[in-house]
Write a protein that holds these residues in place. Structure first.
Motif: not given
Length: 269
Positions: A9-27, A43-53
Motif C-alpha cells: 500500500h502507499f507506505r512503501c512509496g511505490h504502491a497505490d491505495g490504503n490498507i482498507r482499499d486492499y481489504i475491500e478488494a479482497g472482499l 533497518f540496517g541504514s542509519p537514515e529514517e527512510q533510506a529509500y522513500p520510493r
C-alpha cells in the motif's frame, strides 16, 4: 477457501491505495483471508527512510502494525485480515531484522532476496558485459542467499524465488541447475513455503514467479506453496488466483498453505 498473502500500500512509496482499499478488494474477490505485507524499512541504514520510493520509514512500522490490527477487528466475521510484512534478507543485518520484527505480532513474514552483491535483482544494467561464467556466478549467489534465508528461521514464506528474471528474462536460461536444486532441497527441509507470485506480468519476463519448471522441482523436494498477488494496486488483489490453483493441481500439488499467528494452515486445492 481463497486467500492472498502478498499486498502493498502507499507506505512503501511505490504502491497505490490504503490498507482498507486492499481489504475491500479482497472482499470483492471472494477471499476468506487477505494478508497485508508491506515492505520493511531498511533497518540496517542509519537514515529514517533510506529509500522513500521502495520502503516505509522506520517510524511508520508501529503505525502500520496498529492500522492492520485495528482493521482486523473491524472486518472480523467478514474477512480474516492477516498481519504480514515483506522483509529483505541481508545476511549482515539478519539479527537486527529478526529482533526488530519480533516485537510485533506478525502472522507471517515473507523473506525476499532483492539484492545480490549490493545490486538490485531488477536492475537490468547488472547483466551488461558479463560472460557466461559471471552470469552463472550471479545466479548461484542468488540461490545461495535464498537458501540461507530459508535456513535462518526468520520467515514463514519466501517471496518470488526466481524474480531475478523479472527485468532480464534470459536469467531463466542461465545454466545453474545444481544451485537451484540445492536451494529447493534446503527450502523443503526447512519447512518454509514459497509463494506463487503473479506480479511477474508487470515486469519484462511476464508470467508468474516461479516458473512451472521450478514448481515441478519444488514438488519433488517437498516444498510447500502459497499464493501472493504482490498487488501494488487494489485491482490486482487475488489476480489469477484460480488459474494458479488449477495449474498447481496439474503439476501435482494437492494443497497449499497460509499462516496465522506464525502457524501453518493447510488448504486443499
Amino acid at each position: 477457501m481463497k486467500f492472498d498473502l502478498h499486498t502493498h500500500h502507499f507506505r512503501c512509496g511505490h504502491a497505490d491505495g490504503n490498507i482498507r482499499d486492499y481489504i475491500e478488494a479482497g472482499l470483492s474477490a471472494g477471499l476468506s483471508a487477505i494478508g497485508i505485507s508491506d515492505h520493511t524499512p531498511y533497518f540496517g541504514s542509519p537514515e529514517e527512510q533510506a529509500y522513500p520510493r521502495i520502503a516505509m520509514a522506520k517510524s511508520e512500522l508501529a503505525f502500520y502494525v496498529d492500522e492492520v490490527l485495528s482493521l482486523k477487528k473491524e472486518y472480523e466475521g467478514r474477512i480474516d485480515v492477516l498481519l504480514g510484512i515483506e522483509s529483505d534478507y541481508f545476511p549482515q543485518y539478519a539479527e537486527l531484522y529478526r529482533t526488530t520484527l519480533a516485537r510485533h505480532p506478525f502472522d507471517y513474514i515473507i523473506g525476499s532476496v532483492h539484492y545480490v552483491a549490493d545490486v538490485s535483482i531488477f536492475n537490468k544494467g547488472r547483466w551488461k558485459g558479463l560472460n557466461r561464467s559471471d552470469q552463472i556466478a550471479a545466479k548461484t549467489e542468488y540461490y545461495r542467499l535464498i537458501a540461507e534465508s530459508a535456513r535462518s528461521g526468520m520467515f514463514q514464506i519466501l517471496g518470488h524465488i526466481d524474480a531475478m528474471k523479472g527485468n532480464y528474462p534470459a536469467f531463466s536460461e542461465i545454466p545453474a541447475p545444481g544451485p537451484l536444486d540445492d536451494c529447493l532441497r534446503t527450502i523443503g527441509e526447512s519447512g518454509v513455503a514459497i509463494e506463487i507470485n503473479t506480479s511477474g506480468k508487470t515486469k519484462l519476463s511476464g508470467g508468474w514467479y516461479p516458473s512451472d519448471a521450478i514448481l515441478e522441482r519444488a514438488l519433488h523436494f517437498g516444498v510447500e506453496v502459497t499464493f501472493g498477488s504482490d498487488a501494488h494496486k487494489p485491482s490486482r488483489v487475488a489476480d489469477e488466483l484460480d488459474d494458479v490453483a488449477a495449474r498447481l493441481k496439474e503439476i501435482g500439488f494437492k494443497h497449499w498453505v497460509y499462516f496465522k499467528q506464525r502457524e501453518k494452515v493447510t488448504v486443499a486445492l
